[in-house]
Structure formats: structure tokens, C-alpha cells
Motif scaffolding. Structure first.
Motif, PDB file in Angstrom:
ATOM      1  N   ALA A  73       2.799   5.956  -2.983  1.00  0.00           N
ATOM      2  CA  ALA A  73       3.913   6.766  -3.482  1.00  0.00           C
ATOM      3  C   ALA A  73       3.895   6.876  -5.006  1.00  0.00           C
ATOM      4  O   ALA A  73       4.082   7.962  -5.560  1.00  0.00           O
ATOM      5  CB  ALA A  73       5.241   6.168  -3.014  1.00  0.00           C
ATOM      6  N   THR A  74       3.645   5.771  -5.708  1.00  0.00           N
ATOM      7  CA  THR A  74       3.654   5.819  -7.172  1.00  0.00           C
ATOM      8  C   THR A  74       2.455   6.574  -7.727  1.00  0.00           C
ATOM      9  O   THR A  74       2.534   7.159  -8.797  1.00  0.00           O
ATOM     10  CB  THR A  74       3.678   4.406  -7.785  1.00  0.00           C
ATOM     11  OG1 THR A  74       2.552   3.669  -7.339  1.00  0.00           O
ATOM     12  CG2 THR A  74       4.953   3.681  -7.427  1.00  0.00           C
ATOM     13  N   PHE A  75       1.365   6.588  -7.012  1.00  0.00           N
ATOM     14  CA  PHE A  75       0.166   7.271  -7.473  1.00  0.00           C
ATOM     15  C   PHE A  75       0.221   8.770  -7.207  1.00  0.00           C
ATOM     16  O   PHE A  75      -0.367   9.552  -7.942  1.00  0.00           O
ATOM     17  CB  PHE A  75      -1.057   6.667  -6.782  1.00  0.00           C
ATOM     18  CG  PHE A  75      -2.370   7.080  -7.374  1.00  0.00           C
ATOM     19  CD1 PHE A  75      -2.757   6.613  -8.620  1.00  0.00           C
ATOM     20  CD2 PHE A  75      -3.219   7.925  -6.689  1.00  0.00           C
ATOM     21  CE1 PHE A  75      -3.973   6.988  -9.171  1.00  0.00           C
ATOM     22  CE2 PHE A  75      -4.434   8.306  -7.225  1.00  0.00           C
ATOM     23  CZ  PHE A  75      -4.811   7.833  -8.474  1.00  0.00           C
ATOM     24  N   ASN A  76       0.940   9.197  -6.181  1.00  0.00           N
ATOM     25  CA  ASN A  76       0.883  10.590  -5.743  1.00  0.00           C
ATOM     26  C   ASN A  76       2.148  11.413  -5.936  1.00  0.00           C
ATOM     27  O   ASN A  76       2.108  12.630  -5.733  1.00  0.00           O
ATOM     28  CB  ASN A  76       0.490  10.642  -4.263  1.00  0.00           C
ATOM     29  CG  ASN A  76      -0.941  10.217  -4.054  1.00  0.00           C
ATOM     30  OD1 ASN A  76      -1.848  10.778  -4.641  1.00  0.00           O
ATOM     31  ND2 ASN A  76      -1.142   9.208  -3.230  1.00  0.00           N
ATOM     32  N   PHE A 106       0.829  -1.202   0.000  1.00  0.00           N
ATOM     33  CA  PHE A 106       0.000   0.000   0.000  1.00  0.00           C
ATOM     34  C   PHE A 106       0.864   1.252   0.000  1.00  0.00           C
ATOM     35  O   PHE A 106       0.550   2.236  -0.673  1.00  0.00           O
ATOM     36  CB  PHE A 106      -0.943   0.019   1.200  1.00  0.00           C
ATOM     37  CG  PHE A 106      -1.796   1.262   1.238  1.00  0.00           C
ATOM     38  CD1 PHE A 106      -2.873   1.395   0.370  1.00  0.00           C
ATOM     39  CD2 PHE A 106      -1.501   2.299   2.110  1.00  0.00           C
ATOM     40  CE1 PHE A 106      -3.650   2.540   0.374  1.00  0.00           C
ATOM     41  CE2 PHE A 106      -2.272   3.435   2.125  1.00  0.00           C
ATOM     42  CZ  PHE A 106      -3.349   3.565   1.254  1.00  0.00           C
ATOM     43  N   GLY A 107       1.961   1.240   0.740  1.00  0.00           N
ATOM     44  CA  GLY A 107       2.874   2.390   0.755  1.00  0.00           C
ATOM     45  C   GLY A 107       3.461   2.661  -0.619  1.00  0.00           C
ATOM     46  O   GLY A 107       3.537   3.812  -1.067  1.00  0.00           O
ATOM     47  N   GLN A 136       0.069  16.307 -10.061  1.00  0.00           N
ATOM     48  CA  GLN A 136      -1.120  17.132 -10.251  1.00  0.00           C
ATOM     49  C   GLN A 136      -1.793  16.734 -11.539  1.00  0.00           C
ATOM     50  O   GLN A 136      -1.313  17.087 -12.590  1.00  0.00           O
ATOM     51  CB  GLN A 136      -0.746  18.619 -10.320  1.00  0.00           C
ATOM     52  CG  GLN A 136      -0.035  19.146  -9.126  1.00  0.00           C
ATOM     53  CD  GLN A 136      -0.901  19.175  -7.897  1.00  0.00           C
ATOM     54  OE1 GLN A 136      -2.109  19.352  -7.990  1.00  0.00           O
ATOM     55  NE2 GLN A 136      -0.300  18.974  -6.751  1.00  0.00           N
ATOM     56  N   PRO A 137      -2.833  16.044 -11.605  1.00  0.00           N
ATOM     57  CA  PRO A 137      -3.561  15.280 -10.585  1.00  0.00           C
ATOM     58  C   PRO A 137      -2.887  13.928 -10.356  1.00  0.00           C
ATOM     59  O   PRO A 137      -2.081  13.489 -11.173  1.00  0.00           O
ATOM     60  CB  PRO A 137      -4.930  15.091 -11.232  1.00  0.00           C
ATOM     61  CG  PRO A 137      -4.659  15.031 -12.686  1.00  0.00           C
ATOM     62  CD  PRO A 137      -3.514  15.993 -12.900  1.00  0.00           C
ATOM     63  N   PRO A 138      -3.225  13.254  -9.269  1.00  0.00           N
ATOM     64  CA  PRO A 138      -2.624  11.937  -9.012  1.00  0.00           C
ATOM     65  C   PRO A 138      -2.956  10.933 -10.119  1.00  0.00           C
ATOM     66  O   PRO A 138      -4.080  10.865 -10.589  1.00  0.00           O
ATOM     67  CB  PRO A 138      -3.268  11.506  -7.692  1.00  0.00           C
ATOM     68  CG  PRO A 138      -3.715  12.765  -7.062  1.00  0.00           C
ATOM     69  CD  PRO A 138      -4.084  13.685  -8.176  1.00  0.00           C
ATOM     70  N   ARG A 139      -1.933  10.185 -10.564  1.00  0.00           N
ATOM     71  CA  ARG A 139      -2.098   9.162 -11.594  1.00  0.00           C
ATOM     72  C   ARG A 139      -0.868   8.255 -11.565  1.00  0.00           C
ATOM     73  O   ARG A 139       0.083   8.534 -10.852  1.00  0.00           O
ATOM     74  CB  ARG A 139      -2.297   9.787 -12.962  1.00  0.00           C
ATOM     75  CG  ARG A 139      -1.101  10.559 -13.428  1.00  0.00           C
ATOM     76  CD  ARG A 139      -1.434  11.481 -14.582  1.00  0.00           C
ATOM     77  NE  ARG A 139      -0.278  12.224 -14.986  1.00  0.00           N
ATOM     78  CZ  ARG A 139       0.322  13.166 -14.297  1.00  0.00           C
ATOM     79  NH1 ARG A 139      -0.109  13.503 -13.113  1.00  0.00           N
ATOM     80  NH2 ARG A 139       1.375  13.782 -14.758  1.00  0.00           N
ATOM     81  N   LEU A 158       6.402   8.165 -12.897  1.00  0.00           N
ATOM     82  CA  LEU A 158       6.905   7.965 -11.542  1.00  0.00           C
ATOM     83  C   LEU A 158       8.316   8.531 -11.422  1.00  0.00           C
ATOM     84  O   LEU A 158       8.615   9.296 -10.513  1.00  0.00           O
ATOM     85  CB  LEU A 158       6.913   6.482 -11.172  1.00  0.00           C
ATOM     86  CG  LEU A 158       7.655   6.131  -9.890  1.00  0.00           C
ATOM     87  CD1 LEU A 158       6.984   6.800  -8.702  1.00  0.00           C
ATOM     88  CD2 LEU A 158       7.723   4.652  -9.690  1.00  0.00           C
ATOM     89  N   TYR A 159       9.193   8.181 -12.351  1.00  0.00           N
ATOM     90  CA  TYR A 159      10.572   8.667 -12.344  1.00  0.00           C
ATOM     91  C   TYR A 159      10.802   9.459 -13.620  1.00  0.00           C
ATOM     92  O   TYR A 159      10.525   8.973 -14.716  1.00  0.00           O
ATOM     93  CB  TYR A 159      11.556   7.503 -12.266  1.00  0.00           C
ATOM     94  CG  TYR A 159      12.994   7.935 -12.415  1.00  0.00           C
ATOM     95  CD1 TYR A 159      13.670   8.525 -11.356  1.00  0.00           C
ATOM     96  CD2 TYR A 159      13.668   7.783 -13.613  1.00  0.00           C
ATOM     97  CE1 TYR A 159      14.977   8.937 -11.482  1.00  0.00           C
ATOM     98  CE2 TYR A 159      14.984   8.193 -13.749  1.00  0.00           C
ATOM     99  CZ  TYR A 159      15.632   8.765 -12.686  1.00  0.00           C
ATOM    100  OH  TYR A 159      16.926   9.175 -12.812  1.00  0.00           O
ATOM    101  N   VAL A 160      11.303  10.685 -13.483  1.00  0.00           N
ATOM    102  CA  VAL A 160      11.552  11.539 -14.633  1.00  0.00           C
ATOM    103  C   VAL A 160      12.948  12.144 -14.497  1.00  0.00           C
ATOM    104  O   VAL A 160      13.270  12.744 -13.468  1.00  0.00           O
ATOM    105  CB  VAL A 160      10.501  12.671 -14.728  1.00  0.00           C
ATOM    106  CG1 VAL A 160      10.737  13.504 -15.968  1.00  0.00           C
ATOM    107  CG2 VAL A 160       9.099  12.119 -14.709  1.00  0.00           C
ATOM    108  N   ASP A 161      13.772  11.978 -15.519  1.00  0.00           N
ATOM    109  CA  ASP A 161      15.105  12.571 -15.545  1.00  0.00           C
ATOM    110  C   ASP A 161      15.014  13.856 -16.368  1.00  0.00           C
ATOM    111  O   ASP A 161      14.897  13.818 -17.585  1.00  0.00           O
ATOM    112  CB  ASP A 161      16.097  11.601 -16.174  1.00  0.00           C
ATOM    113  CG  ASP A 161      17.533  12.079 -16.075  1.00  0.00           C
ATOM    114  OD1 ASP A 161      17.765  13.220 -15.635  1.00  0.00           O
ATOM    115  OD2 ASP A 161      18.435  11.303 -16.445  1.00  0.00           O
TER     116      ASP A 161
END
Length: 102
Positions: free
Chosen positions: A20-23, A15-16, A39-42, A46-49
Motif C-alpha cells: 500500500a505505501t509503495f503503490n 507485506f500488505g 505514478q511511478p511506484p515509490r 504516502l499521505y498528502v493533504d
């Protein structure tokens, strides 16, 4: 009892990670890692360089740009704008004053 404990621990950790991945975005910039609320959660991005992002890359990711703006980390976008302007000026100077062939 040990199996039940492991199951509950797995559910809590799962769940944690889901939360984290959703928010949150984990962004890697020139000055290090940044954790920015989505913004918005989706579930995307998840990871952006963003170290090599140009202004056109930011324009292609408006949700990411909005999240950076709301987090108050405008310098991440400003670095891309500065890099784009510097590259354009360097290209113009190279065209005006070509380097002599050796």
C-alpha cells in the motif's frame, strides 16, 4: 502452533502495508479522502493533504499531479486553480477599492 500463526499473520500484514505505501497516495482534499495509484511506484508521499495546495504547490510535485491526472480526479487540481484565481481577484479588488478605516 500459535507462534507460527502470529508470525505468518505479521508477515502478511507487513507485506500488505508495504504494498500500500509503495503503490498508493492517500490524499485528503476538501471533498474527503482519495486513494490514488502512484505514478511511478515509490515510497514518497504516502499521505498528502491537498486542501491548501496552490498551483505552485502542484507544480512542485509533478509526480503527484501525474497520478491525479491518471486517476481521473482533475477536480482536485481544478479546485487549486479556482482558489488561486479567486485570491488574485480579491487582492486586486482590495487594492482598487480599499476598505475605509473605522
Amino acid at each position: 502452533m500459535g507462534k507460527l500463526y502470529n508470525f505468518i499473520l505479521g508477515v502478511v500484514v507487513g507485506f500488505g502495508l508495504y504494498h500500500a505505501t509503495f503503490n498508493y497516495h492517500l490524499m485528503y482534499a476538501d471533498d474527503g479522502l482519495h486513494l490514488i495509484a502512484k505514478q511511478p511506484p515509490r515510497f514518497s508521499d504516502l499521505y498528502v493533504d491537498v486542501r491548501g495546495y496552490s498551483l505552485s504547490d502542484w507544480a512542485a510535485h509533478p509526480e503527484l499531479l501525474l497520478a491525479v491526472e491518471k486517476a481521473g480526479k482533475r477536480h482536485l487540481v481544478g479546485d487549486a486553480a479556482e482558489k488561486t484565481v479567486n485570491d488574485a481577484v480579491n487582492q486586486a479588488v482590495d487594492k482598487l477599492f480599499p476598505k475605509p478605516e473605522e
